[in-house]
Write an enzyme that holds these catalytic residues in place. Structure first.
Site: not given
Ligand code: TYM
Length: 334
Positions: A115, A197, A200
């Protein structure tokens, strides 16, 4: 009884419209696990501002995300669905944990490196301490299990390390959480570049399928998906385009990758892509319908928010009070 169930915490950033990757890697598993666990599902809006957001757009996406949780089948009465910024204990615990986190361990985080390259004009302190806030999210609720996609594994490891470190320094306080990363679908790749990956925040909209994309848009994006010139359908990681499409179809249809290969072996990529698109459209259709029913129902959304915020705050402050006591802060009243 709820209190006898093990606890799940997970979150999604409202930093863009949610993708098929978010659904397959996270949301879909959340709704499968909800019966057996006491679940906290959070719209992690504090995390979203580590990258500059347009305020009006962020506000809209926060609500969209909450509604997509519910549309994905998560019961808002049985589970706790809430906004991270509504429970200030997240930011407070994050501070205490950051005083127990080393500069070096945060500098090793892959997501930080990626990032800060992508947003080189805004490498802010929040981006650096992002995993500490994530650890605070999880540890506040004494979570046993954290269902996430494979990209979050390193962040989960630091959350575990911080729990153990704090427990050793101040006596047993936090449960040490386990990651839950499901096999097929834990890493859905971009349709435009299957070596990275599906995200969004991708500038190329042909790289992702949104959970709310119309059927014809889904079909068009899959038709354009980058594959290779081999013309053979095989489940082979070294052929990332076809491998990714098989994973997507398998996750959406429940058919195993091996069965998919058996069915489409010898057929052209065109037929196969059409089948993949059909499986994605069929998988998203019911949740899109439910989303459209609830997205403008303000009374319903307000009820969900009020209930979620209250339940989350109760659990979170219980842990935070314990932490404040352990580190030696004066009590609020004698
Ligand atoms: P975020 O918002 O990027 O993504 C949310 C969830 O979706 C999963 N994910 C994917 N899984 C498979 N293939 C993909 N291409 C893909 N893109 C996203 C992510 O692994 C995630 O589970 N840091 C986290 C948010 C967060 C969080 C937490 C998660 C903040 N605090 C506490 C768990 C527990 C994140 O960036 O998610």
């Amino acid at each position: 009884m709820d209190s006898e169930k093990k606890i799940i915490f997970s979150g999604i950033q409202p930093s863009g419209s949610l993708t098929l990757g978010n659904y397959i890697g996270a949301l879909r598993n959340w709704s499968k696990l909800q019966e057996d666990y006491s679940c906290y599902f959070c719209v992690v809006d504090l995390h979203a501002i580590t990258v500059r957001q347009d305020p009006a757009m962020l506000r809209k996406r926060c609500m969209d995300t909450l509604c997509l949780f519910i549309a994905s089948g998560i019961d808002p009465v049985e589970n706790t669905i809430f906004f991270q910024s509504h429970v200030s204990a997240h930011a407070e615990l994050s501070w205490v944990l950051s005083c127990n986190t080393y500069f070096g361990e945060l500098g090793r985080m892959i997501q930080f490196k990626e990032k800060s390259q992508k947003h080189s004009e805004n490498v802010n302190a929040g981006l650096f301490t992002y995993p500490v806030l994530m650890a605070a999210d999880i540890l506040l609720y004494q979570a046993d299990l954290v269902p996430v996609g494979a990209d979050q594994k390193q962040h989960l490891e630091i959350a575990r390390d911080l729990a153990v470190r704090f427990n050793n320094a101040y006596s047993e306080t936090f449960k040490v959480p386990e990651p839950f990363i499901s096999g097929v679908g834990s890493r859905i790749m971009s349709l435009a570049d299957p070596t990275s990956k599906m995200s969004k925040s991708d500038a190329n909209e042909n790289g992702y399928i949104l959970m709310l994309d119309e059927p014809d848009v889904i079909a068009r994006k899959i038709k354009r998906a980058v594959t290779d010139s081999d013309g053979v359908i095989a489940y082979d990681e070294s052929r990332p385009g076809i491998y990714n499409l098989i994973n997507i179809m398998s996750a959406c249809s429940g058919i195993t990758p091996e069965q998919i290969v058996d069915t489409y072996e010898g057929k052209g990529y065109g037929d196969f892509k059409m089948a993949v698109a059909d499986s994605v459209i069929a998988c998203l259709e019911p949740l899109q319908k439910r989303y459209n029913e609830i997205r403008n129902d303000k009374t319903f959304i307000n009820e969900v928010m009020a209930r979620g915020d209250e339940k989350a705050a109760k659990a979170a402050y219980k842990t935070l009070n314990k932490v404040y006591k352990k580190v030696g802060f004066a009590p609020k009243s004698l």
